[in-house]
Design a protein around this motif. Structure first.
Motif, PDB file in Angstrom:
ATOM      1  N   PRO A 463       9.562 -10.036  -2.129  1.00 55.58           N
ATOM      2  CA  PRO A 463       9.475  -8.718  -2.320  1.00 55.58           C
ATOM      3  C   PRO A 463      10.394  -7.999  -3.111  1.00 55.58           C
ATOM      4  CG  PRO A 463      10.141  -9.250   0.100  1.00 55.58           C
ATOM      5  CD  PRO A 463      10.240 -10.413  -0.553  1.00 55.58           C
ATOM      6  N   THR A 464      11.416  -8.665  -3.418  1.00 55.89           N
ATOM      7  CA  THR A 464      12.688  -8.153  -4.144  1.00 55.89           C
ATOM      8  C   THR A 464      12.188  -7.875  -5.516  1.00 55.89           C
ATOM      9  OG1 THR A 464      14.032  -9.310  -2.590  1.00 55.89           O
ATOM     10  CG2 THR A 464      15.126  -8.098  -4.288  1.00 55.89           C
ATOM     11  N   SER A 465      11.464  -6.900  -5.824  1.00 56.58           N
ATOM     12  CA  SER A 465      10.677  -6.693  -6.987  1.00 56.58           C
ATOM     13  C   SER A 465      10.089  -5.090  -7.065  1.00 56.58           C
ATOM     14  CB  SER A 465       9.699  -7.687  -7.328  1.00 56.58           C
ATOM     15  OG  SER A 465       9.024  -7.521  -8.465  1.00 56.58           O
ATOM     16  N   SER A 475      -4.172 -10.090 -13.665  1.00 53.85           N
ATOM     17  CA  SER A 475      -5.204 -10.800 -13.006  1.00 53.85           C
ATOM     18  C   SER A 475      -5.190 -10.703 -11.379  1.00 53.85           C
ATOM     19  CB  SER A 475      -5.291 -12.443 -13.310  1.00 53.85           C
ATOM     20  OG  SER A 475      -3.845 -12.812 -12.992  1.00 53.85           O
ATOM     21  N   TYR A 476      -3.980  -9.921 -11.102  1.00 55.59           N
ATOM     22  CA  TYR A 476      -3.639  -9.479  -9.837  1.00 55.59           C
ATOM     23  C   TYR A 476      -4.141  -7.973  -9.236  1.00 55.59           C
ATOM     24  CZ  TYR A 476      -1.006 -13.575 -10.355  1.00 55.59           C
ATOM     25  OH  TYR A 476      -0.508 -14.832 -10.836  1.00 55.59           O
ATOM     26  N   GLY A 477      -4.733  -7.210 -10.242  1.00 58.33           N
ATOM     27  CA  GLY A 477      -5.245  -5.973  -9.775  1.00 58.33           C
ATOM     28  C   GLY A 477      -5.572  -4.973 -10.836  1.00 58.33           C
ATOM     29  N   ARG A 478      -4.565  -4.616 -11.682  1.00 51.26           N
ATOM     30  CA  ARG A 478      -4.343  -3.276 -12.458  1.00 51.26           C
ATOM     31  C   ARG A 478      -5.494  -3.251 -13.655  1.00 51.26           C
ATOM     32  NH1 ARG A 478       1.470  -0.928 -12.845  1.00 51.26           N
ATOM     33  NH2 ARG A 478       0.407   0.889 -13.526  1.00 51.26           N
ATOM     34  N   SER A 479      -5.955  -2.083 -13.937  1.00 52.93           N
ATOM     35  CA  SER A 479      -6.833  -1.798 -15.002  1.00 52.93           C
ATOM     36  C   SER A 479      -8.420  -2.162 -14.971  1.00 52.93           C
ATOM     37  CB  SER A 479      -6.189  -2.707 -16.377  1.00 52.93           C
ATOM     38  OG  SER A 479      -5.178  -1.730 -16.747  1.00 52.93           O
ATOM     39  N   THR A 480      -9.000  -3.223 -14.450  1.00 57.09           N
ATOM     40  CA  THR A 480      -9.954  -3.495 -14.439  1.00 57.09           C
ATOM     41  C   THR A 480     -10.784  -2.732 -13.362  1.00 57.09           C
ATOM     42  OG1 THR A 480      -9.549  -5.986 -15.106  1.00 57.09           O
ATOM     43  CG2 THR A 480     -11.773  -5.281 -14.386  1.00 57.09           C
ATOM     44  N   PHE A 481      -9.925  -2.683 -12.335  1.00 56.81           N
ATOM     45  CA  PHE A 481     -10.885  -1.912 -11.091  1.00 56.81           C
ATOM     46  C   PHE A 481     -10.905  -0.439 -11.307  1.00 56.81           C
ATOM     47  CE2 PHE A 481      -9.396  -5.723  -8.757  1.00 56.81           C
ATOM     48  CZ  PHE A 481     -10.722  -6.006  -8.228  1.00 56.81           C
ATOM     49  N   THR A 482      -9.892   0.332 -12.219  1.00 58.86           N
ATOM     50  CA  THR A 482      -9.916   1.626 -12.459  1.00 58.86           C
ATOM     51  C   THR A 482     -10.988   1.835 -13.286  1.00 58.86           C
ATOM     52  OG1 THR A 482      -8.164   1.180 -14.003  1.00 58.86           O
ATOM     53  CG2 THR A 482      -7.646   2.445 -11.846  1.00 58.86           C
ATOM     54  N   ALA A 483     -11.279   1.053 -14.253  1.00 58.22           N
ATOM     55  CA  ALA A 483     -12.349   1.018 -15.299  1.00 58.22           C
ATOM     56  C   ALA A 483     -13.689   1.145 -14.641  1.00 58.22           C
ATOM     57  CB  ALA A 483     -12.300  -0.029 -16.446  1.00 58.22           C
ATOM     58  N   ASN A 484     -13.749   0.693 -13.474  1.00 58.68           N
ATOM     59  CA  ASN A 484     -15.070   0.564 -12.554  1.00 58.68           C
ATOM     60  C   ASN A 484     -14.920   1.601 -11.786  1.00 58.68           C
ATOM     61  OD1 ASN A 484     -16.154  -1.669 -14.107  1.00 58.68           O
ATOM     62  ND2 ASN A 484     -14.794  -2.958 -13.116  1.00 58.68           N
ATOM     63  N   GLY A 485     -14.361   2.479 -11.699  1.00 61.05           N
ATOM     64  CA  GLY A 485     -14.163   3.508 -10.841  1.00 61.05           C
ATOM     65  C   GLY A 485     -13.560   3.682  -9.384  1.00 61.05           C
ATOM     66  N   TRP A 486     -12.738   2.750  -9.466  1.00 62.80           N
ATOM     67  CA  TRP A 486     -11.620   2.623  -8.231  1.00 62.80           C
ATOM     68  C   TRP A 486     -10.584   3.360  -8.655  1.00 62.80           C
ATOM     69  CZ3 TRP A 486     -12.716  -0.797  -3.967  1.00 62.80           C
ATOM     70  CH2 TRP A 486     -13.957  -1.628  -4.043  1.00 62.80           C
ATOM     71  N   ALA A 487      -9.846   3.685  -7.237  1.00 61.26           N
ATOM     72  CA  ALA A 487      -8.435   4.184  -7.367  1.00 61.26           C
ATOM     73  C   ALA A 487      -7.638   2.929  -6.950  1.00 61.26           C
ATOM     74  CB  ALA A 487      -8.269   5.406  -6.433  1.00 61.26           C
ATOM     75  N   LEU A 488      -6.311   2.866  -7.566  1.00 55.58           N
ATOM     76  CA  LEU A 488      -5.564   1.548  -7.501  1.00 55.58           C
ATOM     77  C   LEU A 488      -4.191   2.342  -6.884  1.00 55.58           C
ATOM     78  CD1 LEU A 488      -5.900  -1.794  -8.849  1.00 55.58           C
ATOM     79  CD2 LEU A 488      -3.677  -0.909  -8.625  1.00 55.58           C
ATOM     80  N   LEU A 489      -3.859   1.849  -5.852  1.00 56.41           N
ATOM     81  CA  LEU A 489      -2.340   2.116  -5.315  1.00 56.41           C
ATOM     82  C   LEU A 489      -1.459   0.852  -5.086  1.00 56.41           C
ATOM     83  CD1 LEU A 489      -0.321   4.054  -4.272  1.00 56.41           C
ATOM     84  CD2 LEU A 489      -1.222   3.636  -1.865  1.00 56.41           C
ATOM     85  N   SER A 490      -0.743   0.890  -5.942  1.00 54.97           N
ATOM     86  CA  SER A 490       0.522  -0.082  -5.907  1.00 54.97           C
ATOM     87  C   SER A 490       1.996   0.421  -5.308  1.00 54.97           C
ATOM     88  CB  SER A 490       0.724  -0.795  -7.283  1.00 54.97           C
ATOM     89  OG  SER A 490      -0.232  -1.134  -7.889  1.00 54.97           O
ATOM     90  N   PRO A 491       1.853   0.121  -4.139  1.00 54.95           N
ATOM     91  CA  PRO A 491       3.173   0.734  -3.411  1.00 54.95           C
ATOM     92  C   PRO A 491       4.558  -0.118  -3.504  1.00 54.95           C
ATOM     93  CG  PRO A 491       1.643  -0.388  -1.796  1.00 54.95           C
ATOM     94  CD  PRO A 491       0.931  -0.633  -3.228  1.00 54.95           C
ATOM     95  N   ASN A 492       5.329   0.591  -3.784  1.00 58.71           N
ATOM     96  CA  ASN A 492       6.807  -0.079  -4.052  1.00 58.71           C
ATOM     97  C   ASN A 492       7.469   0.293  -2.538  1.00 58.71           C
ATOM     98  OD1 ASN A 492       6.643  -0.942  -6.418  1.00 58.71           O
ATOM     99  ND2 ASN A 492       7.332   0.953  -7.335  1.00 58.71           N
ATOM    100  N   TYR A 493       6.909  -0.570  -1.492  1.00 60.51           N
ATOM    101  CA  TYR A 493       7.327  -0.386  -0.153  1.00 60.51           C
ATOM    102  C   TYR A 493       8.647  -0.833   0.028  1.00 60.51           C
ATOM    103  CZ  TYR A 493       6.327  -5.363  -1.082  1.00 60.51           C
ATOM    104  OH  TYR A 493       6.356  -6.638  -1.572  1.00 60.51           O
ATOM    105  N   ARG A 494       9.131  -0.737   1.280  1.00 62.14           N
ATOM    106  CA  ARG A 494      10.727  -1.071   1.604  1.00 62.14           C
ATOM    107  C   ARG A 494      11.005  -2.506   1.455  1.00 62.14           C
ATOM    108  NH1 ARG A 494      12.747   2.365   5.864  1.00 62.14           N
ATOM    109  NH2 ARG A 494      10.428   3.195   5.894  1.00 62.14           N
ATOM    110  N   LYS A 502      19.938   0.735   0.583  1.00 56.74           N
ATOM    111  CA  LYS A 502      19.502   0.587   1.715  1.00 56.74           C
ATOM    112  C   LYS A 502      17.940   0.391   1.909  1.00 56.74           C
ATOM    113  CE  LYS A 502      19.330   3.595   6.082  1.00 56.74           C
ATOM    114  NZ  LYS A 502      18.056   3.578   6.228  1.00 56.74           N
ATOM    115  N   PHE A 503      17.145   0.834   1.016  1.00 57.54           N
ATOM    116  CA  PHE A 503      15.843   0.838   0.782  1.00 57.54           C
ATOM    117  C   PHE A 503      15.456  -0.356   0.558  1.00 57.54           C
ATOM    118  CE2 PHE A 503      11.697   1.036  -1.149  1.00 57.54           C
ATOM    119  CZ  PHE A 503      11.054   1.845  -0.393  1.00 57.54           C
ATOM    120  N   LEU A 504      16.249  -1.327  -0.175  1.00 53.39           N
ATOM    121  CA  LEU A 504      15.993  -2.921  -0.238  1.00 53.39           C
ATOM    122  C   LEU A 504      16.485  -3.435   1.074  1.00 53.39           C
ATOM    123  CD1 LEU A 504      15.760  -4.991  -2.367  1.00 53.39           C
ATOM    124  CD2 LEU A 504      18.044  -5.027  -2.917  1.00 53.39           C
ATOM    125  N   THR A 505      17.371  -3.198   1.668  1.00 53.50           N
ATOM    126  CA  THR A 505      17.771  -3.955   2.990  1.00 53.50           C
ATOM    127  C   THR A 505      17.345  -3.647   4.229  1.00 53.50           C
ATOM    128  OG1 THR A 505      19.938  -2.468   3.127  1.00 53.50           O
ATOM    129  CG2 THR A 505      20.040  -4.667   1.760  1.00 53.50           C
TER     130      THR A 505
END
Length: 686
Positions: A463-465, A475-494, A502-505
């Motif tokens: 997750p250190t990214s 191929s893991y998600g973005r662009s194709t789905f929004t083109a077909n009417g989806w919303a797509l959230l890519s969270p930059n989680y803890r 601190k957010f990292l550790t």
């Protein structure tokens, strides 16, 4: 409560994206799965010493070859005219310019396995003449060349090759006399270092001490050679048992740098050394170390005084990548840093062993990839992935405090006709009050008054990214789905990079808990804002994104479908089988499995598998060493044979942790779309 940065101006942003490269009426192509295979990638940017030309490695998918492969391309930095230089079916790599800007050296493969070196299908160093557009091999190693470096004056070529070395221990004789079985240790490929005189083509063995050499760097005067070494090729040795050694070519002495700063005093003993760069003065050696779960470090060692300086990072930035470079004719060490979904280029002054000012070389919402300076350090070339284009090359003044940049390539002109998603950053509050950010992709024509959309939560690996604030067709998600009417959230989680240490550790010791709550809070926020339909949601990810997909469906039944790619199911099994067990130990708060079994149980979705009700599509590479096949098989067994949950297991033959074959990438993308359409939208698969 939360807020959407720029969401109130989505329509305006969409218009600005369109206007930046073409008229709105020209954007009439809806993004498809097949478009993924039309996208060229850019890496290995190298500016010629005179600054007049630049070379890069361009990767493209080839359906007939069933893979992606890289070729060398050249661009004139003034006219922006570009041309392809190589046309092989194999991937070129590691381009370097000669000091007179007349030649480009690179690693390439030609011939077949039955041929003689250099045409034996092994990597050799080739030299491309920019004037004649002809390429010739300059090495002919039977086992090929691992890595190389051209000397500062262009007269010498340093390179490592490989040889098989045997351990000389008590059981060496038994292993030799019973050679049919495979053994856990006892032999490895080590890397002798050679020097080739390019004027007379005489070759000299400089150093052969039966070490595995992961990287080397020669000082400008040729007097010192720094190496990152281990005693074995297993990655477990690189993540904690590697050394930096400095070889003196004049007296053949070799010194191992004292490592307490990045071992005993480090946040983790399992650090990966990477990136070696000599200053023009031939005394200051810069290098990096990365840690899973902890912020990486950048050091400058003054080899003549045994003084070590750790470079402090600006703001919330996290070091990104191994491409650190001293800017020529300066005292600045330059490096990339992740910063709130952007990747910036920073340069820090080092004067008499002390850190001076740090500057951001080019300002703006940039996601910088590779970069290079001219020989005088005044001009900068870099690749950048923006909101309306994939990686392309840009030129900037490297001396300016507020350098303006100019785009000089357009390697994906087809994108100028694409109907692009609306991309924005969003932020929300986690249950503990922390602010979490993510990247939100919405259909091009979406307006807030249109009401909620079906939502896909696409989770980055690491997750250190971090997911970048940029256009992506993955191929893991973005662009194709929004083109077909989806919303797509890519969270930059803890645990994500670019949001402060601190957010990292915060994630260490809290996997399967704190980041899960971060992601669910983001979903709740989009529902409250009327963007996401709470009854039509899916989740997907690869690697740590697959692990978190497993964690989410073991925590909640809110998702109607899931796609788990190369995801850990059990932390003990991961420690047992993966090629970098230090990764697991770091996130298990530095504990081995026998030291805190409960922590390993808490971090494993297997512990909560009986809670899983979500129809789950599982992807895995047959030969994945990072997240081995057993995880996918275990998840599949639990869901299909014991829990009666709809599940499909897709195993990709011969693949590792990523999918390298054309047909496999396409299969994954189409499976994801059909799976989500069926279980979320009720659309029957074709």
């Amino acid at each position: 409560m939360g807020r959407v940065n720029q969401l109130s101006a989505l329509a305006l942003m969409s218009m600005s994206l369109i206007a930046s490269s073409s008229l709105a009426s020209q954007r009439d192509h809806t993004i498809t799965t097949d478009d993924f295979f039309s996208v060229a990638g850019m890496g290995g940017v190298q500016l010629s010493p005179d600054g007049r030309q630049a070379v890069w490695l361009e990767s493209r998918w080839d359906k007939e070859l069933d893979k992606a492969q890289r070729d060398l391309w050249l661009v004139n930095t003034k006219s922006s005219q570009s041309q392809r230089l190589t046309f092989t079916n194999e991937s070129e790599s590691s381009p370097q310019w000669s000091p007179d800007s007349q030649y480009i050296y690179y690693l390439g493969q030609q011939g077949d396995k039955e041929g003689k070196a250099p045409f034996n299908a092994k990597r050799q160093v080739f030299r491309f003449n920019v004037s004649t557009l002809q390429s010739v091999p300059v090495t002919k190693e039977k086992r090929g060349v691992k890595s190389y470096q051209l000397s500062q004056d262009g007269k010498q070529l340093y390179f490592t090759t490989s040889k098989e070395s045997q351990d000389d221990d008590t059981w060496a004789g038994m292993r030799a006399s019973h050679s049919a079985p495979q053994y856990g240790h006892g032999k490895q490929d080590t890397n002798p270092l050679y020097k080739l005189d390019l004027q007379h083509y005489t070759q000299t063995l400089l150093l052969d001490d039966d070490k595995v050499v992961w990287e080397f760097s020669v000082s400008n005067d040729g007097g010192k050679i720094a190496r990152i070494t281990t005693t074995d090729t297993e990655l477990v040795f690189l993540e904690g048992w590697s050394n930096i050694e400095v070889f003196n070519t004049s007296d053949a002495s070799n010194k191992v740098l004292e490592d307490s700063a990045w071992r005993e005093q480090a946040p983790s003993p399992y650090g990966w050394l990477l990136g070696l760069s000599w200053h023009d003065d031939n005394q200051q050696l810069a290098f990096r170390i990365d840690y899973d779960g902890h912020p990486g470090q950048l050091f400058v060692n003054q080899t003549n005084q045994d003084k070590l300086l750790e470079i402090s990072r600006p703001g919330d930035a996290t070091l990104n990548g191994s491409n650190i470079n001293w800017r020529p004719d300066s005292d600045e060490i330059c490096y990339r840093g992740s910063d709130h979904g952007r990747v910036k280029l920073f340069c820090t002054e080092v004067d008499d062993g002390k850190q001076g000012d740090t500057r951001t070389v080019v300002n703006g919402d940039l996601v910088i990839g590779s970069y290079s300076f001219s020989h005088n350090g005044k001009k900068l070339a870099f690749s950048h992935n923006g909101l309306d284009h994939f990686y392309d090359m840009f030129i900037a003044d490297a001396n300016s405090k507020r350098a303006k940049y100019k785009r000089i390539t357009n390697i994906n002109p087809q994108v100028d006709t694409w109907v692009l998603p609306q991309i924005s950053t969003v932020s929300w509050q986690a249950p503990d009050g922390s602010t979490v950010e993510g990247i939100l992709d919405l259909p091009a024509s979406y307006k807030p008054e249109d009401g909620p959309l079906p939502l896909i939560v696409q989770i980055h690996g690491g997750p250190t990214s971090a997911t970048p604030y940029a256009l992506q067709h993955r191929s893991y998600g973005r662009s194709t789905f929004t083109a077909n009417g989806w919303a797509l959230l890519s969270p930059n989680y803890r645990g994500s990079t670019g949001y402060g240490d601190k957010f990292l550790t915060d994630l260490v010791g809290h996997e399967h808990e704190i980041e899960v709550q971060d992601i669910l809070a983001g979903v709740d926020y989009l529902i409250a804002e009327g963007i996401a339909d709470k009854d039509k949601m899916a989740v997907m990810g690869w690697s740590n994104g697959g692990y978190l997909t497993n964690a989410l469906i073991a925590t909640t039944e809110r998702f109607k479908a899931a796609s788990s790619g190369a995801g850990v199911f059990d932390q003990r099994l991961q420690w047992i089988l993966e090629d970098t067990p230090g990764h697991v130990i770091n996130f298990m708060d530095g504990k081995q499995p026998w030291e805190d079994p409960q922590l390993y149980s808490h971090g494993s979705s297997l512990t909560y598998a009986d809670k899983i009700k979500t129809p789950t599509l599982i992807h895995i590479g047959e030969n994945d060493a990072r997240v081995p096949l057993g995880h996918a098989q275990g998840l599949y067994r639990a869901l299909r044979h014991y829990l009666n949950v709809p599940v499909e297991l897709v195993v990709y033959p011969g693949e590792g942790h990523g999918l390298s074959k054309y047909q496999h990438r396409k299969a994954k993308m189409e499976w994801d779309q059909r799976w989500f359409n069926y279980y979320v939208l009720g659309i029957e698969p074709k």
